[in-house]
Design a protein around this motif. Structure first.
Motif, PDB file in Angstrom:
ATOM      1  N   ASP A  18       0.803  -1.221   0.000  1.00 53.12           N
ATOM      2  CA  ASP A  18       0.000   0.000   0.000  1.00 53.12           C
ATOM      3  C   ASP A  18       0.840   1.276   0.000  1.00 53.12           C
ATOM      4  O   ASP A  18       0.350   2.344  -0.372  1.00 53.12           O
ATOM      5  N   SER A  19       2.098   1.176   0.417  1.00 51.37           N
ATOM      6  CA  SER A  19       2.951   2.370   0.446  1.00 51.37           C
ATOM      7  C   SER A  19       3.749   2.542  -0.850  1.00 51.37           C
ATOM      8  O   SER A  19       4.524   3.490  -0.962  1.00 51.37           O
ATOM      9  N   PHE A  20       3.561   1.649  -1.810  1.00 49.18           N
ATOM     10  CA  PHE A  20       4.310   1.731  -3.071  1.00 49.18           C
ATOM     11  C   PHE A  20       3.979   3.028  -3.808  1.00 49.18           C
ATOM     12  O   PHE A  20       2.822   3.420  -3.925  1.00 49.18           O
ATOM     13  N   LYS A  21       5.035   3.676  -4.304  1.00 49.00           N
ATOM     14  CA  LYS A  21       4.869   4.892  -5.096  1.00 49.00           C
ATOM     15  C   LYS A  21       5.787   4.836  -6.321  1.00 49.00           C
ATOM     16  O   LYS A  21       6.952   4.465  -6.203  1.00 49.00           O
ATOM     17  N   TRP A  22       5.244   5.184  -7.451  1.00 50.83           N
ATOM     18  CA  TRP A  22       6.081   5.401  -8.631  1.00 50.83           C
ATOM     19  C   TRP A  22       6.723   6.773  -8.458  1.00 50.83           C
ATOM     20  O   TRP A  22       6.048   7.778  -8.307  1.00 50.83           O
ATOM     21  N   THR A  23       8.061   6.814  -8.460  1.00 49.42           N
ATOM     22  CA  THR A  23       8.742   8.072  -8.135  1.00 49.42           C
ATOM     23  C   THR A  23       9.413   8.734  -9.330  1.00 49.42           C
ATOM     24  O   THR A  23       9.986   9.804  -9.173  1.00 49.42           O
ATOM     25  N   GLY A  24       9.349   8.096 -10.500  1.00 49.04           N
ATOM     26  CA  GLY A  24       9.908   8.754 -11.671  1.00 49.04           C
ATOM     27  C   GLY A  24      10.652   7.804 -12.592  1.00 49.04           C
ATOM     28  O   GLY A  24      10.764   6.596 -12.328  1.00 49.04           O
ATOM     29  N   PRO A  25      11.193   8.329 -13.677  1.00 49.37           N
ATOM     30  CA  PRO A  25      11.921   7.502 -14.651  1.00 49.37           C
ATOM     31  C   PRO A  25      13.233   6.982 -14.089  1.00 49.37           C
ATOM     32  O   PRO A  25      13.826   7.584 -13.191  1.00 49.37           O
ATOM     33  N   HIS A  26      13.663   5.863 -14.623  1.00 45.86           N
ATOM     34  CA  HIS A  26      14.974   5.299 -14.280  1.00 45.86           C
ATOM     35  C   HIS A  26      15.810   5.229 -15.560  1.00 45.86           C
ATOM     36  O   HIS A  26      15.354   4.742 -16.588  1.00 45.86           O
ATOM     37  N   GLU A  27      17.017   5.728 -15.481  1.00 43.28           N
ATOM     38  CA  GLU A  27      17.946   5.667 -16.609  1.00 43.28           C
ATOM     39  C   GLU A  27      18.795   4.412 -16.443  1.00 43.28           C
ATOM     40  O   GLU A  27      19.696   4.375 -15.604  1.00 43.28           O
ATOM     41  N   ASP A  28      18.497   3.390 -17.220  1.00 42.19           N
ATOM     42  CA  ASP A  28      19.190   2.111 -17.083  1.00 42.19           C
ATOM     43  C   ASP A  28      20.526   2.160 -17.818  1.00 42.19           C
ATOM     44  O   ASP A  28      20.569   2.312 -19.043  1.00 42.19           O
ATOM     45  N   THR A  29      21.599   2.038 -17.086  1.00 42.52           N
ATOM     46  CA  THR A  29      22.940   2.079 -17.668  1.00 42.52           C
ATOM     47  C   THR A  29      23.620   0.706 -17.655  1.00 42.52           C
ATOM     48  O   THR A  29      24.819   0.611 -17.900  1.00 42.52           O
ATOM     49  N   THR A  30      22.829  -0.326 -17.370  1.00 42.13           N
ATOM     50  CA  THR A  30      23.385  -1.679 -17.363  1.00 42.13           C
ATOM     51  C   THR A  30      23.961  -2.015 -18.731  1.00 42.13           C
ATOM     52  O   THR A  30      23.309  -1.802 -19.754  1.00 42.13           O
ATOM     53  N   GLN A  31      25.164  -2.547 -18.756  1.00 38.54           N
ATOM     54  CA  GLN A  31      25.817  -2.870 -20.018  1.00 38.54           C
ATOM     55  C   GLN A  31      25.068  -3.974 -20.754  1.00 38.54           C
ATOM     56  O   GLN A  31      24.305  -4.735 -20.154  1.00 38.54           O
ATOM     57  N   ARG A  32      25.304  -4.055 -22.057  1.00 40.34           N
ATOM     58  CA  ARG A  32      24.677  -5.087 -22.890  1.00 40.34           C
ATOM     59  C   ARG A  32      25.709  -6.152 -23.267  1.00 40.34           C
ATOM     60  O   ARG A  32      26.902  -5.864 -23.365  1.00 40.34           O
ATOM     61  N   ASP A  33      25.230  -7.382 -23.477  1.00 45.25           N
ATOM     62  CA  ASP A  33      26.128  -8.459 -23.893  1.00 45.25           C
ATOM     63  C   ASP A  33      26.214  -8.521 -25.419  1.00 45.25           C
ATOM     64  O   ASP A  33      25.735  -7.620 -26.114  1.00 45.25           O
ATOM     65  N   GLU A  34      26.808  -9.576 -25.936  1.00 46.07           N
ATOM     66  CA  GLU A  34      27.014  -9.699 -27.380  1.00 46.07           C
ATOM     67  C   GLU A  34      25.706  -9.804 -28.152  1.00 46.07           C
ATOM     68  O   GLU A  34      25.672  -9.549 -29.360  1.00 46.07           O
ATOM     69  N   TRP A  35      24.641 -10.193 -27.490  1.00 44.56           N
ATOM     70  CA  TRP A  35      23.331 -10.262 -28.131  1.00 44.56           C
ATOM     71  C   TRP A  35      22.513  -8.993 -27.913  1.00 44.56           C
ATOM     72  O   TRP A  35      21.315  -8.979 -28.151  1.00 44.56           O
ATOM     73  N   GLU A  36      23.179  -7.946 -27.459  1.00 45.12           N
ATOM     74  CA  GLU A  36      22.529  -6.666 -27.182  1.00 45.12           C
ATOM     75  C   GLU A  36      21.434  -6.802 -26.120  1.00 45.12           C
ATOM     76  O   GLU A  36      20.421  -6.097 -26.154  1.00 45.12           O
ATOM     77  N   ARG A  37      21.642  -7.695 -25.184  1.00 43.63           N
ATOM     78  CA  ARG A  37      20.740  -7.821 -24.037  1.00 43.63           C
ATOM     79  C   ARG A  37      21.363  -7.131 -22.832  1.00 43.63           C
ATOM     80  O   ARG A  37      22.584  -7.193 -22.638  1.00 43.63           O
ATOM     81  N   ARG A  38      20.560  -6.476 -22.024  1.00 46.72           N
ATOM     82  CA  ARG A  38      21.068  -5.935 -20.771  1.00 46.72           C
ATOM     83  C   ARG A  38      21.620  -7.095 -19.936  1.00 46.72           C
ATOM     84  O   ARG A  38      21.030  -8.182 -19.906  1.00 46.72           O
ATOM     85  N   ARG A  39      22.753  -6.848 -19.273  1.00 47.51           N
ATOM     86  CA  ARG A  39      23.321  -7.899 -18.438  1.00 47.51           C
ATOM     87  C   ARG A  39      22.545  -7.971 -17.118  1.00 47.51           C
ATOM     88  O   ARG A  39      23.064  -7.700 -16.035  1.00 47.51           O
TER      89      ARG A  39
END
Length: 677
Positions: free
Chosen positions: A510-531
């Motif tokens: 019940d206390s969950f709040k969406w607080t804004g955008p997240h900039e995902d900087t997780t690197q990608r592997d050889e298949w262009e998937r986030r690690r």
């Protein structure tokens, strides 16, 4: 021992203070020389001060020696030795005899004191074991550690304390495996053109055809998907996609779409549910949001409709169902996932609107969003914010879109390949335990555990809002797994590799709040998937906490955790990243966090993986897990031996109405066994 250690602490503090006061090499020694010892003319120390300084230096050396002796004694205490006889906790009869009365039912009480942590499985901050710890003359190792000589990393401290097999978070293995080229196989369906991916680095839909049978997702844009159309003269059927295109095209051309227009459009191509579906949550959301935000959300509704209409061009090849008992992978582009979710938002998928026991997809999670649109609650407002933000990102201009792949893999283990837990000789692996941090933030590069429902995603499209639902909301690409993943069996899991985080949040339930955008900087592997690899494993649901102290149930949980933690057979264990997990199944499912922690440690050991365990602000639980892990590794307890102790504990609970604390039982059992030899 409590009084002994307190005296040690006080004495050490006195010595340290004396050391500082008498140190002539300090930066401010001039301020410590008494005014009467200064020359009246130049204020320099009198000649006799030289003798005093030499005396203080000699005294200081003696004090330092005493401090070193006290520190050595303290180290022995923290290593599990009695400060009086220097024997281990197991051998000493004067100290370490256990600080809880044998009648205390803390093993069960800890569960009942936990806060809700999962939609049918659970995971957030727990109140933990609030039972007051009884002290004896000598006290326990836990009490010594908690009462002033806390090792760093215990409750309230930093995470620097190391036991023999404990470590800091930065020391755990992360994903660094080099992949072979992406390719098709009988066990891997790739929905993008692999050749163009490798040559042009573009994500172009793989040519093919959709198949209308029980093994594939039934798509709304194929000829077999029809809707009954009644006229004054006759009743006939027409392609359902024609009706969908007509309604969504109208929304896509509008710059501002209302909730009423969304409701009308969806009911037009789902006429069977005209009087059954409610959209009060969507209507209420547009009423309660600030007027300045309303136009943005209205425009996003239009862009979602446009994205949904791209389905025939975005997904040209049949999408197999990930069915029970079959190991298979599906790899899609992030753009393809967004297109599929846009269709789920507008409820276009055929045969997916009922969960009746005899319906075609009764054994699959729901995918159409109709359950999100009804039954308003404050939770729904936060869910809408997260979902709308995801679609606002995925409907930007082409150059601003996330460009990558995501792989969904259903894994399972045959009964003949399950570990024989009683005879396993593995030792527990490295462990980091923290009451701070979260799985998704601090487990980057690790195998992150989703405390799942057997229908993946749990109540993400309903009112559920705990660990799994939150995970799916901040990583909405996970929701598409509900389109093709059948209910998980007892020795199955789902692994998702490459999903992106789009949102930040705070709170839980019940206390969950969406607080804004997240900039995902997780690197990608050889298949262009986030690690980022997430594994969905579902815990058993215990209506009565006592039920879980049954070896049949323990075996099930061990096998489920092992299935999730097991690495690929063709990958050396040195390349297995650590597991990031926590209180799996310890909320609404009634799991005992101490038992579940041991189960996961045992499964990780057999799977040859290290582990990061997050107790979600529960300092007491953090300390308990650190201490039992230290105790077990110090005394070289194997997985098989620990399994036998759990068997004995379950038998003890069965024979008695009250039970001792699980970890105290294990310690005492080991002491008794050792003393016999």
């Amino acid at each position: 021992m409590t009084s002994t250690h307190n005296l040690m602490t006080e004495k050490k503090d006195e010595l340290v203070e004396s050391e500082v006061a008498s140190d002539p090499d300090g930066d401010k020694d001039g301020e410590r020389i008494h005014e009467n010892e200064l020359c009246a003319t130049c204020k320099c120390p009198r000649g006799e001060g030289d003798d005093e300084i030499n005396r203080l230096r000699l005294e200081n050396q003696k004090l330092k020696k005493k401090v070193d002796e006290l520190q050595e004694t303290l180290n022995r205490v923290l290593a599990g030795e009695c400060p009086l006889c220097h024997q281990t906790a197991m051998d000493c009869t004067d100290g370490m005899t256990g600080g809880r009365s044998s009648g205390e039912n803390e093993g069960l009480g800890a569960m009942e004191g936990s806060s809700e942590m999962s939609h049918k499985s659970g995971s957030t901050p727990m109140k933990g074991d609030k039972t007051e710890r009884k002290s004896s003359t000598s006290g326990t190792l836990q009490e010594v550690s908690r009462s002033g000589l806390d090792p760093k990393g215990a409750a309230g401290g930093s995470d620097d304390w190391k036991t023999e097999n404990s470590c800091q978070l930065k020391d755990l293995k992360r994903d660094h495996l080099q992949l072979e080229k992406l390719h098709f196989s009988p066990f891997h369906t790739v929905l993008v053109d692999v050749d163009r991916f490798w040559i042009e680095k573009r994500f172009v839909a793989k040519e093919g055809r959709h198949i209308w049978d029980k093994n594939f997702v039934k798509m709304p844009c194929v000829d077999e998907s029809v809707v009954t159309k009644e006229t004054f003269m006759s009743t006939g059927k027409q392609p359902r996609w024609d009706s969908i295109k007509k309604q969504l095209s109208r929304l896509a051309k509008s710059s501002s779409v209302t909730a009423s227009e969304v409701e009308t459009a969806i009911k037009k191509f789902n006429p069977k549910y005209q009087d059954q579906w409610s959209f009060d949550a969507l209507h209420t959301f547009f009423k309660v949001v600030a007027e300045s935000e309303r136009s943005t959300y209205s425009h996003t509704l239009s862009r979602i409709a446009h994205l949904a209409l791209m389905l025939p061009h975005s997904c040209k090849k049949g999408i197999p169902l990930l069915r029970q008992g079959q190991k298979h992978s599906i790899t899609l582009s992030q753009r393809q996932i967004a297109c599929l979710l846009a269709n789920a938002f507008y409820c276009t998928f055929p045969h997916r609107n009922t969960t009746h026991a005899r319906s075609e997809y009764a054994n699959y999670p729901t995918i159409n969003f109709q359950s999100l649109f009804g039954n308003w609650s404050d939770r729904k407002a936060q869910k809408f914010r997260a979902i709308f933000h995801y679609f606002s990102v995925m409907t930007r201009e082409e150059e601003a879109l996330p460009k990558g792949l995501v792989t969904f893999t259903r894994c399972g283990i045959e009964d003949r390949d399950l570990p024989q837990w009683r005879s396993r000789a593995e030792m527990l692996t490295k462990l980091h335990v923290s009451s701070k941090g979260t799985i998704e933030k601090d487990g980057v590069g690790m195998l992150q555990v989703d405390f799942a429902c057997n229908m993946v995603g749990g109540g993400v499209l309903g009112s559920g809002l705990v660990q799994e639902e939150i995970l799916f909301l901040i990583n909405p690409e996970l929701i598409v797994a509900r389109l093709f993943t059948e209910k998980l069996g007892d020795t199955e899991c789902l692994k998702i590799t490459g999903s992106q985080q789009y949102s930040e949040y705070s709170g839980y339930s019940d206390s969950f709040k969406w607080t804004g955008p997240h900039e995902d900087t997780t690197q990608r592997d050889e298949w262009e998937r986030r690690r980022r690899q997430i594994v969905a494993i579902d815990a058993l649901n215990f209506k009565y906490p006592r039920e879980q102290f049954n070896m049949k149930k323990v075996n099930r949980e061990l096998n489920k955790a092992y299935c999730g933690f097991k690495g690929e057979d063709n990958v050396p264990p040195d390349y297995y990243p650590a597991i990031a997990t926590g209180n799996w199944g310890c909320g609404a499912f009634g799991g005992d966090p101490k038992l579940k922690a041991l189960i996961q440690m045992m499964a990780a050991a057999v799977a040859k993986r290290e582990m990061a365990y997050f107790t979600f602000k529960n300092n007491d639980l953090q300390m308990d897990i650190v201490m039992i892990h230290h105790f077990l590794t110090k005394h070289h307890v194997t997985v098989g031996r620990l399994y036998k102790m759990l068997d004995e504990y379950c038998d003890d609970i069965y024979r008695h109405s009250r039970a001792t604390d699980l970890y105290e039982f294990i310690k005492q059992s080991l002491r008794v066994t050792t003393s016999k030899h």
